[in-house]
Enzyme design. Structure first.
Site, PDB file in Angstrom:
ATOM      1  N   ASP A 140      -5.785   1.990  -0.427  1.00  0.00           N
ATOM      2  CA  ASP A 140      -7.029   2.644  -0.829  1.00  0.00           C
ATOM      3  C   ASP A 140      -7.044   2.879  -2.325  1.00  0.00           C
ATOM      4  O   ASP A 140      -6.019   2.761  -3.012  1.00  0.00           O
ATOM      5  CB  ASP A 140      -7.200   3.968  -0.071  1.00  0.00           C
ATOM      6  N   HIS A 185      -7.564  -4.257  -0.037  1.00  0.00           N
ATOM      7  CA  HIS A 185      -8.244  -3.028   0.372  1.00  0.00           C
ATOM      8  C   HIS A 185      -8.130  -2.766   1.873  1.00  0.00           C
ATOM      9  O   HIS A 185      -8.567  -1.718   2.352  1.00  0.00           O
ATOM     10  CB  HIS A 185      -9.725  -3.093  -0.022  1.00  0.00           C
TER      11      HIS A 185
END
Length: 473
Positions: free
Chosen positions: A447, A443
């Site tokens: 995204d 992450h």
């Protein structure tokens, strides 16, 4: 009296001469014995375990191919060792006699420490401290190298034999394989240039006509709902005593990899895929693949679809450095496949999926699975991955929470395919072949929207496999 003195003097001279000859004969004999002993008693070389690469500092000795007193030649196999990444065959750099083995089976050998002592006569061009030859332990095609004018020439024994039979020097051939490895095709192309011959087409490119469809009714699917799981090993006999043993081999690699992986902030995403068309397509292609000696599973389609989707979302085929300051976009799609083996979890990868056909991917998967089940995967098979798929569905799972394999940035876990009721566009219930997928992504650089779009594209290829034809190269 004078006669007597003459006789005595001659006798003494003769005796002295005989003594001298005897002494010289003895000395000469000693010299011969010494020379013979010097020839038969060559120098003892400590054959050290060299740096295998990938940061490996220790290995486990799994099998000895020689014993003390055996004669060996250059490139003869000495032993097989197992690191926390792969099995490796160590081959000899010297001609000589094995005088000492430094380790027993299952003992830990250390890089830079002696592995065996070899008695050898000729050490003109080879220093004792030079690196040993490492080769992945792959069935009959063990990769080896030889020293030619100060550099290593990589080729398999079969390729070397082909070159020798055609009087070709490997140093004159340009290798097109990984790390400039000389392939069979390179020898044939070199030979063709020298002779002007036209090479025959590769057997892999042979077109086999489709098999006629059978008019028989399809076999009824097995009822998987009532299948009872079979234990993969016998239960441990209870002795009432605790047992402590070191973590070695692939389990040790898992400790290192997972410890590093859990420092990554994971993002999860799940979806389901309806595979009715893919199931039908695979059933039609299975006999064709079988006729060409390849077992066709669903995995080649999953890998090819992932590669086509990675072309649109290359950020998922990257790696980042330890501090996440730099990102590297990988040119090749080396897609790993998690395998459950007797040695533990291993993740070999199919190299350059973006330029392989579905059939070629299936053939490579067959090879990796065969070597993985026998514990013979080489370092090249287990390193260099850029993206990973884990098929937990082969064991029976539906969902999973896969852990990223650093330095990769994404991984997918595939669930089992099961028949479930679903609604079509008209609101009608139909039987659907459903598979669930669980994605994990880094992450820090990926995204949720990018992961979802990649998954949707991958899903569309599998739900409409004919659409892959538009993007295949």
């Amino acid at each position: 009296m004078k006669l007597h003195l003459v006789i005595v003097q001659r006798f003494e001279a003769a005796a002295c001469d005989h003594l001298h000859r005897s002494v010289f004969a003895i000395l000469d004999r000693i010299a011969v014995l010494f020379r013979t002993s010097a020839i038969s008693k060559g120098q003892i070389v400590q054959f050290k375990l060299s740096d295998i690469g990938e940061g490996i500092t220790e290995v486990t000795v799994k099998e000895w191919y020689v014993k003390e007193g055996d004669s060996v030649s250059q490139f003869d196999s000495i032993c097989e060792v197992q690191s926390d990444k792969a099995s490796v065959t160590i081959t000899s750099r010297y001609d000589g006699i094995i005088r000492k083995l430094y380790y027993n089976l299952d003992e830990i050998a250390y890089v830079g420490k002696p592995l065996v002592d070899i008695e050898t006569d000729v050490l003109k061009d080879v220093a004792p401290e030079e690196d040993v030859v490492e080769t992945p332990a792959v069935s009959h095609e063990e990769h080896t190298h030889q020293e030619i004018k100060g550099h290593k020439t990589l080729a398999t024994p079969a390729v070397r034999r082909l070159a020798m039979e055609n009087n070709i020097k490997l140093s004159e051939v340009v290798g097109t394989g990984k790390d400039n490895r000389i392939l069979k095709e390179d020898i044939l192309n070199y030979l063709a240039k020298q002779t002007g011959a036209i090479l025959p087409p590769s057997p892999k490119s042979e077109i086999i006509p489709p098999l006629p469809k059978l008019e028989t009714a399809p076999a009824a699917p097995k009822d998987k709902a009532h299948r009872i799981p079979v234990p993969i090993s016998k239960p441990t006999v209870f002795t009432g005593k605790d047992k402590t043993e070191p973590i070695t081999g692939f389990h040790k690699a898992m400790v290192k990899t997972m410890s590093a992986a859990l420092k990554i902030p994971h993002f999860g995403y799940c979806d389901e895929i309806e595979l009715n068309q893919l199931v039908q397509l695979r059933e039609e292609l299975k006999p064709l693949a079988q006729a060409r000696g390849v077992k066709l599973s669903f995995m080649p389609f999953f890998l090819k679809a992932a590669s086509l989707a990675l072309l649109h979302y290359p950020v998922l085929n990257t790696s980042v450095d330890e501090n996440c300051q730099n990102i590297t976009y990988k040119a090749s799609h080396n897609i790993g496949i998690a395998m459950d083996t007797e040695q533990g979890l291993i993740v070999p990868n199919v190299k350059s999926v973006q330029v392989r056909s579905v059939f070629e991917i299936a053939s490579e998967l067959n090879r990796l699975q065969s070597l993985g089940s026998s514990g013979q995967l080489g370092t090249n098979d287990l390193t260099g991955g850029t993206f990973t798929l884990s098929n937990i569905g082969t064991i029976g799972g539906t969902y999973a929470k896969p852990v990223i394999l650093p330095p990769e940035v994404a991984i997918g876990a595939l669930g089992k395919i099961q028949a479930l009721p679903r609604f079509n566009g008209k609101g009608e219930v139909f039987k659907a072949q459903i598979m669930n997928v669980s994605w994990s992504a880094d992450h820090r650089i990926i995204d949720g929207a990018t992961m979802a779009r990649f998954s949707n594209l991958w899903k569309s290829y599998l739900e409409n496999p004919a659409s892959m034809l538009l993007d295949l190269k």
